[in-house]
Design an enzyme around this catalytic site. Structure first.
Site, short mmCIF file in Angstrom:
data_model
loop_
_atom_site.label_atom_id
_atom_site.label_comp_id
_atom_site.label_asym_id
_atom_site.label_seq_id
_atom_site.Cartn_x
_atom_site.Cartn_y
_atom_site.Cartn_z
CB CYS A 116 31.93 37.77 46.69
SG CYS A 116 32.03 35.99 46.56
CG HIS A 256 35.76 39.11 47.11
ND1 HIS A 256 35.53 38.48 48.31
CD2 HIS A 256 35.43 38.23 46.14
CE1 HIS A 256 35.06 37.27 48.07
NE2 HIS A 256 35.00 37.09 46.77
CG ASN A 286 35.82 33.54 47.94
OD1 ASN A 286 35.28 34.27 48.77
ND2 ASN A 286 35.48 33.51 46.67
O1 UT7 Z 1 34.18 34.99 44.84
C1 UT7 Z 1 33.12 34.76 43.98
C2 UT7 Z 1 33.50 34.96 42.58
N1 UT7 Z 1 34.31 33.85 42.14
C3 UT7 Z 1 35.44 34.08 41.51
O2 UT7 Z 1 35.85 35.22 41.37
C4 UT7 Z 1 36.17 32.88 40.94
C5 UT7 Z 1 36.66 33.20 39.54
N2 UT7 Z 1 37.32 32.07 38.91
C6 UT7 Z 1 38.52 31.62 39.26
O3 UT7 Z 1 39.11 32.11 40.21
C7 UT7 Z 1 39.17 30.56 38.42
O4 UT7 Z 1 38.44 30.40 37.22
C8 UT7 Z 1 39.32 29.17 39.11
C9 UT7 Z 1 40.32 29.28 40.25
C10 UT7 Z 1 37.95 28.74 39.64
C11 UT7 Z 1 39.84 28.14 38.13
O5 UT7 Z 1 41.07 28.56 37.58
P1 UT7 Z 1 41.27 28.58 36.00
O6 UT7 Z 1 42.64 29.01 35.76
O7 UT7 Z 1 40.18 29.44 35.41
O8 UT7 Z 1 41.09 27.07 35.61
P2 UT7 Z 1 40.11 26.43 34.53
O9 UT7 Z 1 38.73 26.39 35.06
O10 UT7 Z 1 40.35 27.09 33.20
O11 UT7 Z 1 40.66 24.96 34.44
C12 UT7 Z 1 41.95 24.68 33.90
C13 UT7 Z 1 42.23 23.21 34.09
C14 UT7 Z 1 41.06 22.30 33.65
O12 UT7 Z 1 41.62 21.13 33.11
P3 UT7 Z 1 41.70 20.92 31.52
O13 UT7 Z 1 40.27 21.01 31.03
O14 UT7 Z 1 42.56 22.04 31.01
O15 UT7 Z 1 42.30 19.57 31.38
C15 UT7 Z 1 40.40 21.97 34.96
O16 UT7 Z 1 39.72 20.75 34.92
O17 UT7 Z 1 42.45 22.96 35.48
C16 UT7 Z 1 41.58 21.88 35.89
N3 UT7 Z 1 41.25 22.09 37.28
C17 UT7 Z 1 42.03 21.64 38.29
N4 UT7 Z 1 43.17 20.95 38.28
C18 UT7 Z 1 43.72 20.68 39.48
C19 UT7 Z 1 40.18 22.74 37.81
N5 UT7 Z 1 40.25 22.71 39.15
C20 UT7 Z 1 41.38 22.05 39.47
C21 UT7 Z 1 42.00 21.71 40.69
N6 UT7 Z 1 43.16 21.02 40.64
N7 UT7 Z 1 41.47 22.05 41.88
#
Ligand code: UT7
Length: 332
Positions: A116, A256, A286
């Site tokens: 990125c 970004h 992204n």
């Molecule tokens: O550009 C390259 C660099 N990349 C980044 O900068 C990405 C950085 N990370 C992020 O932007 C975020 O971590 C994500 C958008 C990828 C995820 O968001 P989050 O708020 O960190 O969610 P999480 O991974 O903590 O997951 C929270 C919950 C989980 O469920 P449980 O374990 O709490 O029951 C996930 O399984 O949300 C669930 N989950 C979803 N639910 C619905 C994960 N993806 C999804 C989804 N839809 N698409």
């Protein structure tokens, strides 16, 4: 002797037609429009469809847009640097393919891999060739076809990424404008949090790697999020301090587009209001190396000569950085 600086003198961009909306994704994986929008800020993204359509198609069209807008003969281009993590081939480079298709016969080119942060790394590299006085016209492309390496049954990654790209032209100037400063970083200890597990020389493609879905992006979202929030904010604040820039001095943050929450945290650390932050994540998601030139493409009309822009990015590797640019022309 008067210093030669590298000025961005033109912007091109291109996006494939096919739209993949949150509603579409609701039918493919267990997710909701509400979850995606509130956690990332994304409503839809573009997908490059068709047989044998590599990232060079995105780069070629973005370059074509740039050359047409500027009315430049392709033979005038000296160098093309193509930032991408989704090259058409391991070799030759996608830069080679774009130079050939657009008739840039006097240019040489190469691909640059920094996830990125790719566009920032490529922009700083291209700047060096201009500042030495060696070259007069350098094109920097940032583009990715993320759909080629995304598992559309994995809800944690497939909602985030999209395809698209842009290109900028760098030309020399002796005015006090152009690329003024950059701060760039890599930290390979971040490899396990965000990577493409197989397909390289460490783990070449095999039936086993395909069965294990190791040709798709692996991301530990929360860990990447924590590193991104801290480092993007930190490096942006540092480049401001280093150049004695206050939040009033900054006209635009060009961040970004990984997650709206990461961008908000960066802007807040820099003391910038929302009106000074370029955003288009809602429409494109992204696009990895594509996000920064696509922001310039979308906002070009609003930019004025002398505007102070701070580019900032964080990505896999880890890679991150910030660039301070004084804009070189009034948008049409
Ligand atoms: O550009 C390259 C660099 N990349 C980044 O900068 C990405 C950085 N990370 C992020 O932007 C975020 O971590 C994500 C958008 C990828 C995820 O968001 P989050 O708020 O960190 O969610 P999480 O991974 O903590 O997951 C929270 C919950 C989980 O469920 P449980 O374990 O709490 O029951 C996930 O399984 O949300 C669930 N989950 C979803 N639910 C619905 C994960 N993806 C999804 C989804 N839809 N698409």
């Amino acid at each position: 002797m008067t210093k030669i600086r590298a000025a961005i003198t033109g912007v091109g961009g291109w996006l494939p037609e096919t739209v993949l909306s949150n509603a579409d994704l609701e039918k493919m994986v267990d997710t909701t429009d509400e979850w995606i929008l509130s956690r990332t800020g994304i409503k839809e993204r573009r997908i490059l469809k068709g047989v044998d359509q590599g990232v060079s198609v995105l780069g070629e069209n973005a370059c074509k847009d740039l050359l047409t807008k500027k009315g430049i003969d392709p033979l005038e281009i000296d160098l093309v640097i193509f930032a991408t993590v989704t090259p058409d081939h391991q070799f030759p480079s996608s830069a080679n393919l774009v130079c050939d298709r657009l008739g840039m016969k006097n240019a040489w080119g190469f691909d640059l891999s920094a996830a990125c942060s790719g566009f920032l790394f490529a922009l700083s590299t291209g700047t060096q060739f201009i500042e030495t006085g060696l070259y007069k016209k350098v094109i920097i492309i940032g583009a990715d076809k993320m759909s080629a390496i995304i598992d559309y049954s994995d809800r944690t990654t497939c909602v985030i990424f999209g395809d698209g790209g842009g290109a900028v032209l760098l030309e020399p100037t002796t005015e006090d404008i152009g690329v003024m400063d950059f701060l760039l970083h890599t930290d390979g200890s971040g490899v396990n949090y965000l990577n493409l597990p197989a397909g390289g020389s460490k783990r070449p493609p095999s039936h086993a790697t395909v069965d294990a879905k190791q040709h798709f992006v692996h991301q530990e979202g929360q860990a990447v999020y924590k590193h991104a929030v801290v480092n993007m904010a930190e490096v942006s604040a540092r480049i401001m301090e280093k150049n004695n820039l206050s939040s009033d001095d900054v006209t635009w943050l060009v961040p970004h587009q990984a997650n709206k929450r990461i961008v908000d945290a960066t802007a807040s650390r820099m003391g910038l209001p929302e009106e000074k932050v370029m955003m288009n994540i809602e429409r494109y998601g992204n696009t990895t190396a594509g996000t920064l030139p696509l922001l310039l493409w979308d906002y070009e009309k609003q930019l004025k000569k002398g505007d102070t822009l701070i580019f900032s990015a964080f990505g896999g590797g880890f890679t991150w950085g910030a660039i301070y640019v004084k804009w070189a022309y009034n948008g049409q």
